[in-house]
Design a protein around this motif. Structure first.
Motif, PDB file in Angstrom:
ATOM      1  N   ILE A  64      14.644  -1.134  -5.761  1.00 48.85           N
ATOM      2  CA  ILE A  64      16.100  -1.078  -5.909  1.00 48.85           C
ATOM      3  C   ILE A  64      16.777  -1.894  -4.809  1.00 48.85           C
ATOM      4  N   GLY A  65      16.285  -1.759  -3.579  1.00 50.40           N
ATOM      5  CA  GLY A  65      16.865  -2.505  -2.469  1.00 50.40           C
ATOM      6  C   GLY A  65      16.712  -4.007  -2.630  1.00 50.40           C
ATOM      7  N   ALA A  75      16.214  -5.630  -5.468  1.00 47.92           N
ATOM      8  CA  ALA A  75      17.022  -6.042  -6.618  1.00 47.92           C
ATOM      9  C   ALA A  75      18.499  -6.170  -6.231  1.00 47.92           C
ATOM     10  N   ALA A  76      18.995  -5.277  -5.392  1.00 43.71           N
ATOM     11  CA  ALA A  76      20.394  -5.347  -4.960  1.00 43.71           C
ATOM     12  C   ALA A  76      20.660  -6.615  -4.152  1.00 43.71           C
ATOM     13  N   VAL A  77      19.732  -6.967  -3.282  1.00 42.02           N
ATOM     14  CA  VAL A  77      19.882  -8.196  -2.496  1.00 42.02           C
ATOM     15  C   VAL A  77      19.879  -9.410  -3.419  1.00 42.02           C
ATOM     16  N   ILE A  78      18.945  -9.446  -4.357  1.00 38.00           N
ATOM     17  CA  ILE A  78      18.877 -10.564  -5.295  1.00 38.00           C
ATOM     18  C   ILE A  78      20.168 -10.671  -6.105  1.00 38.00           C
ATOM     19  N   ALA A  79      20.689  -9.542  -6.568  1.00 41.15           N
ATOM     20  CA  ALA A  79      21.923  -9.542  -7.358  1.00 41.15           C
ATOM     21  C   ALA A  79      23.100 -10.079  -6.548  1.00 41.15           C
ATOM     22  N   ARG A  80      23.209  -9.659  -5.289  1.00 34.47           N
ATOM     23  CA  ARG A  80      24.304 -10.159  -4.444  1.00 34.47           C
ATOM     24  C   ARG A  80      24.184 -11.657  -4.229  1.00 34.47           C
ATOM     25  N   ARG A  81      22.978 -12.131  -3.985  1.00 36.11           N
ATOM     26  CA  ARG A  81      22.776 -13.565  -3.741  1.00 36.11           C
ATOM     27  C   ARG A  81      23.056 -14.382  -4.994  1.00 36.11           C
ATOM     28  N   GLU A  89       0.827  -1.209   0.000  1.00 31.78           N
ATOM     29  CA  GLU A  89       0.000   0.000   0.000  1.00 31.78           C
ATOM     30  C   GLU A  89       0.860   1.259   0.000  1.00 31.78           C
ATOM     31  N   LEU A  90       1.909   1.268   0.809  1.00 31.16           N
ATOM     32  CA  LEU A  90       2.808   2.420   0.861  1.00 31.16           C
ATOM     33  C   LEU A  90       3.484   2.641  -0.490  1.00 31.16           C
ATOM     34  N   CYS A  91       3.917   1.547  -1.125  1.00 30.42           N
ATOM     35  CA  CYS A  91       4.547   1.667  -2.439  1.00 30.42           C
ATOM     36  C   CYS A  91       3.566   2.187  -3.480  1.00 30.42           C
ATOM     37  N   ALA A  92       2.305   1.769  -3.379  1.00 29.99           N
ATOM     38  CA  ALA A  92       1.285   2.246  -4.319  1.00 29.99           C
ATOM     39  C   ALA A  92       0.991   3.728  -4.106  1.00 29.99           C
ATOM     40  N   GLU A  93       1.017   4.178  -2.862  1.00 27.42           N
ATOM     41  CA  GLU A  93       0.732   5.578  -2.544  1.00 27.42           C
ATOM     42  C   GLU A  93       1.889   6.505  -2.895  1.00 27.42           C
ATOM     43  N   ASP A  94       3.109   6.016  -2.755  1.00 26.49           N
ATOM     44  CA  ASP A  94       4.292   6.858  -2.956  1.00 26.49           C
ATOM     45  C   ASP A  94       5.258   6.130  -3.886  1.00 26.49           C
ATOM     46  N   SER A  95       5.305   6.563  -5.139  1.00 27.69           N
ATOM     47  CA  SER A  95       6.144   5.873  -6.124  1.00 27.69           C
ATOM     48  C   SER A  95       7.629   5.946  -5.775  1.00 27.69           C
ATOM     49  N   GLY A  96       8.040   6.977  -5.059  1.00 26.01           N
ATOM     50  CA  GLY A  96       9.439   7.071  -4.629  1.00 26.01           C
ATOM     51  C   GLY A  96       9.802   5.960  -3.666  1.00 26.01           C
ATOM     52  N   VAL A  97       8.892   5.670  -2.744  1.00 31.08           N
ATOM     53  CA  VAL A  97       9.111   4.571  -1.808  1.00 31.08           C
ATOM     54  C   VAL A  97       9.143   3.250  -2.580  1.00 31.08           C
ATOM     55  N   GLY A  98       8.207   3.083  -3.518  1.00 33.83           N
ATOM     56  CA  GLY A  98       8.177   1.872  -4.324  1.00 33.83           C
ATOM     57  C   GLY A  98       9.459   1.657  -5.097  1.00 33.83           C
ATOM     58  N   ARG A  99       9.987   2.753  -5.645  1.00 39.82           N
ATOM     59  CA  ARG A  99      11.249   2.661  -6.396  1.00 39.82           C
ATOM     60  C   ARG A  99      12.389   2.246  -5.480  1.00 39.82           C
TER      61      ARG A  99
END
Length: 79
Positions: free
Chosen positions: A45-46, A48-54, A31-41
């Motif tokens: 990104i966070g 995706a970074a974890v997935i990339a490291r793993r 819900e927070l990501c839907a309300e605030d696209s900056g938070v969603g972005r």
């Protein structure tokens, strides 16, 4: 017609070093990501970074196990 049994999966892991784990209410985060696209972005990104490291760590472990004949190069050596 016969029905298929419900499959239940259980996964586990063992930490080899101290771990800090955080838990979030998934619905509230969505819900927070839907309300605030900056938070969603930033969340995207966070994650995706974890997935990339793993994925990188998994690749390096596989290379260490199977590339003993020199058929691969560890990522930290190739940069």
């Amino acid at each position: 017609m016969a029905t298929k049994p419900v499959l239940k999966h259980s996964l586990g892991a063992t930490a080899t070093h101290p771990v800090q784990a955080l838990e979030f209410d998934a619905q509230a985060v969505r819900e927070l990501c839907a309300e605030d696209s900056g938070v969603g972005r930033e969340v995207s990104i966070g994650v995706a970074a974890v997935i990339a490291r793993r994925l990188s760590a998994s690749r390096n472990r596989l290379l260490a196990m199977f590339a003993s004949n020199g058929s691969g190069q560890l990522l930290e050596d190739s940069r």
